[in-house]
Design an enzyme around this catalytic site. Structure first.
Site, PDB file in Angstrom:
ATOM      1  N   THR A 168      11.389   4.013   2.062  1.00  0.00           N
ATOM      2  CA  THR A 168      11.313   2.587   2.333  1.00  0.00           C
ATOM      3  C   THR A 168      11.811   2.312   3.743  1.00  0.00           C
ATOM      4  OG1 THR A 168      11.842   2.266   0.023  1.00  0.00           O
ATOM      5  CG2 THR A 168      11.899   0.342   1.419  1.00  0.00           C
ATOM      6  N   LEU A 169      10.911   1.840   4.595  1.00  0.00           N
ATOM      7  CA  LEU A 169      11.315   1.464   5.946  1.00  0.00           C
ATOM      8  C   LEU A 169      11.490  -0.036   6.034  1.00  0.00           C
ATOM      9  CD1 LEU A 169       8.849   3.816   7.755  1.00  0.00           C
ATOM     10  CD2 LEU A 169      11.312   4.111   7.566  1.00  0.00           C
TER      11      LEU A 169
END
Lengths: 261, 224, 245
Positions: free
Chosen positions: C23-24
């Site tokens: 998850t960025l």
């Protein structure tokens, strides 16, 4: 030399459905000096007989603290006992690292039993030659378990293992019904009485036994030798009184066959 | 097009806080505020930064709270193992070395934690160890770490005038103050630091370690 | 050159990030959660909106969930990550129940477990993009704690995530007290939620309130708050600002 042709390998069954190597490991427990345990609702007490191998040596340590709420007493191969106590300690530390609360005693005992069981099912392994009395406290109260090399485990009110433990067991069987509501001090006294039974007339002194307690508001600790001697002295006085009444009932039945595997 | 314009995620935060420790002849004072913040937000006004690692050894830490907590847990677990193996409490200088090793172990993904370790050494003398985030450390007579340290350090230097570490033969770094003087000094430097440092405040926790035990004391401070 | 190629060309790092999944940034998010201690236990409130950026994508997201017998969790942030966390917790509680030995994980244990999970994920640079609030009662002990996506955690008498930390906590600091009754607790939460509804653009007027006491968890049916938009300044918002742009 060999009992039969089915005992050269842990994983080989005898036609009678027995695993001889595992039973031999159970025998090892009986060779060790006695260890006993008993519990009330709130406290659990462990005690062991210290036997030095020679006049020149000290005795081996037979009671180990696992965590603030758990301790063990061992009989059999002390070296195996130390390995298992290291395992138990690390399990406790890991659990409290994750949950910041103490590992329930019963769960630790199952993990230990599972570990012992693996050794009874692998050709390249050897069962642990040690019996453990695990005493501890969790949210459901005080507990006492017996773990044996076969991977079996049992919960007890009171139990004794090791050489001449039958005498202690007989004593405990006679008295266990009162243990649930016993005070901490009464438990310690009963522990020492049970230890005395295993000594076969040898004098009970603080140099020959170790006592440890765990309970509500009392982290597991080995009692110091001075306090132990004080309790021993106090119970000799009460014993003398009892002797004047009826003669002590002697029960020296021979050791029974190995426990169920 | 399609490229997210977003600040890169950071695994670190600075939750602020100030720690002070002063060593005396037979005591050690360890103090820290109890504010935990992130940026301009106060997360909570009552979070203790002081962790008891052994009978005579306490650590006060500021920086990134999650790292600080992880560090405390590692040290506590290591101390449990030490007790099982040696049947005694770890000494403060031993814990100081362990803390250094533990910090350096994560040299290339450091714990963002700024620590002072205080307690009594094997002779019963007060001792303070001061650290950077990657484990370099030094035994001193007094120290401060964290967001308010730049405001406090010069005051301590001025008031305590420890002998130069360059002196030969080496002189004891313990401060000449009495215990109550040291506690009062700690209260003063915090009251001052909190005026200017927005990352510290709310409450001051002071712990005094002496041979006969540990004493805790609290002082309310500015909450703005 | 399409946009992905452009990205790779721009950032050498991205190529490795494309290969592995992490998850960025969040996709669908929930906004603030508020939790307070009250006389008999813990109360928690959260609305039911799920935002896709600034789009209100979902309107019936349940963000308050019971965990075992003694705990209650509320989540803001990435909804999918929250649902993953619920799967972890379901497994945790299942295994705990399977022992059937009279011991059980309380809110403190669950909070600590979650803290370790969140912190381990941040150590792998693969965070669970949430702020979690954990409440519960066990053996007469009330517990209210929170943990963020990088593992920052604490306990308090009242807790609010995200916008709630700016808008609700000042109200809570002023009006919260130890002996709040259930009714007063709900009123206090509704007051906070109303402020958030007015000022937090991703908040929606459909919320749930959950209660946990020694007796167990109850989560309310979704309902809405009474609002008043009839202020004259709202009728013609540009009035008084003529010519400003």
């Amino acid at each position: 030399m060999f009992r039969n042709q089915y005992d050269t390998d842990v994983t080989t069954w005898s036609p009678a459905g027995r695993l001889f190597q595992v039973e031999y490991a159970m025998e090892a427990v009986k060779q060790g000096s006695a260890a006993i345990g008993l519990r009330s609702k709130t406290h659990a007490v462990l005690a062991s007989v210290n036997k030095a191998n020679s006049e020149l040596s000290s005795h081996q340590k037979k009671i180990f603290k696992i965590d603030d709420h758990i301790g063990i007493a061992i009989a059999g191969l002390t070296a195996d006992g130390r390995v298992l106590s290291r395992y138990l300690r690390s399990e406790c530390i890991n659990y409290s690292f994750t949950y910041e609360s103490p590992l329930p005693v019963g769960r630790l005992v199952v993990q230990l039993a599972d570990k012992a069981q693996v050794c009874t099912q692998r050709s390249w392994k050897r069962p642990y030659g040690v019996g453990l009395l695990v005493a501890g406290l969790d949210e459901s109260g005080a507990h006492l378990y017996y773990n044996c090399p076969s991977g079996n485990y049992f919960e007890y009110q009171a139990f004794a293992i090791g050489s001449r433990s039958q005498a202690a067991k007989t004593y405990l069987e006679r008295k266990f019904e009162t243990f649930m509501d016993s005070s901490r001090e009464e438990l310690i006294k009963d522990a020492l009485f049970a230890i005395k039974e295993t000594l076969q007339g040898e004098k009970l002194t603080n140099s020959i036994c170790t006592v440890a307690v765990v309970g509500v508001g009392e982290p597991f600790h080995v009692m110091d030798q001075k306090t132990v001697q004080e309790v021993i002295d106090s119970l000799e006085i009460t014993e003398e009184r009892a002797d004047q009444g009826a003669a002590m009932q002697e029960d020296r039945s021979p050791e029974t066959a190995p426990m169920d595997i | 097009m399609g490229i997210k314009q977003q600040a890169n995620w950071s695994p670190y935060d600075n939750n602020g806080g100030t720690c002070v420790a002063i060593a005396g002849v037979d005591y050690c004072v360890i103090a820290a505020d109890t504010r935990m913040s992130t940026g301009y937000n106060i997360l909570t006004r009552d979070y203790s930064k002081i962790c008891k690692l052994a009978d005579k050894c306490l650590m006060a830490s500021s920086g990134f709270q999650a790292d600080v907590k992880a560090l405390q847990k590692v040290l506590s677990a290591r101390h449990l193992i030490y007790q099982h193996q040696h049947n005694k409490q770890m000494s403060c200088p031993a814990m100081a070395q362990l803390l250094s090793n533990t910090l350096y172990y994560k040299r290339f993904f450091p714990y963002y934690a700024f620590n002072v370790l205080g307690g009594l050494d094997n002779e019963g003398k007060g001792c303070v160890f001061t650290y950077d985030a990657v484990g370099s450390y030094e035994r001193v007579g007094y120290s401060t770490q964290g967001s308010g340290s730049t405001l406090i350090m010069p005051v301590l230097d001025n008031k305590l005038k420890s002998p130069s570490p360059l002196l030969l033969p080496a002189k004891d770094a313990v401060t000449p103050l009495s215990e109550s003087e040291a506690v009062d000094l700690v209260k003063d430097v915090f009251a001052s630091a909190v005026e200017r440092d927005i990352y510290s405040g709310d409450k001051l926790e002071i712990v005094v370690v002496k041979a006969d035990g540990i004493r805790r004391e609290y002082l309310e401070m500015r909450k703005d | 050159m399409n946009s992905i190629d452009a990205t790779i060309a721009e950032k050498g790092l991205m190529s490795s990030e494309m290969g592995s999944e992490r998850t960025l940034y969040p996709y669908v998010t929930g906004t603030s959660v508020i939790g307070i201690k009250y006389k008999d236990g813990i109360l928690m409130a959260a609305d039911m909106g799920g935002s896709y950026g600034s789009t209100l994508r979902y309107k019936s997201v349940e963000r308050l969930k019971p965990i075992g017998k003694h705990s209650l969790i509320g989540a803001s942030g990435e909804i999918s990550d929250f649902q993953e966390i619920l799967r972890y917790l379901d497994e945790l509680i299942l295994y705990d129940n399977m022992w059937d030995d009279g011991n059980s994980l309380g809110p403190k244990e669950v909070h600590n477990y979650l803290t370790r999970v969140m912190y381990n994920r941040r150590n792998k640079f693969n965070p669970l993009w949430n702020s979690l609030v954990l409440g519960g009662v066990k053996n007469g002990q009330k517990y209210l704690g929170t943990v963020s996506m990088i593992g920052v955690h604490f306990e308090d008498n009242h807790i609010a995530t995200g916008f709630g930390n700016h808008l609700a906590r000042p109200i809570l600091r002023k009006e919260w007290h130890e002996n709040l009754s259930f009714e007063d607790g709900v009123k206090l939460l509704e007051k906070c939620m109303r402020v958030l509804l007015y000022r937090d653009r991703s908040a929606v007027n459909k919320l749930q309130i959950a209660k946990i006491t020694e007796e167990g968890v109850t989560i309310s049916q979704p309902y809405s708050l009474k609002t008043f938009w009839g202020f004259s300044a709202f009728q013609n918002p540009t009035k008084g600002a003529e010519g400003s742009w």
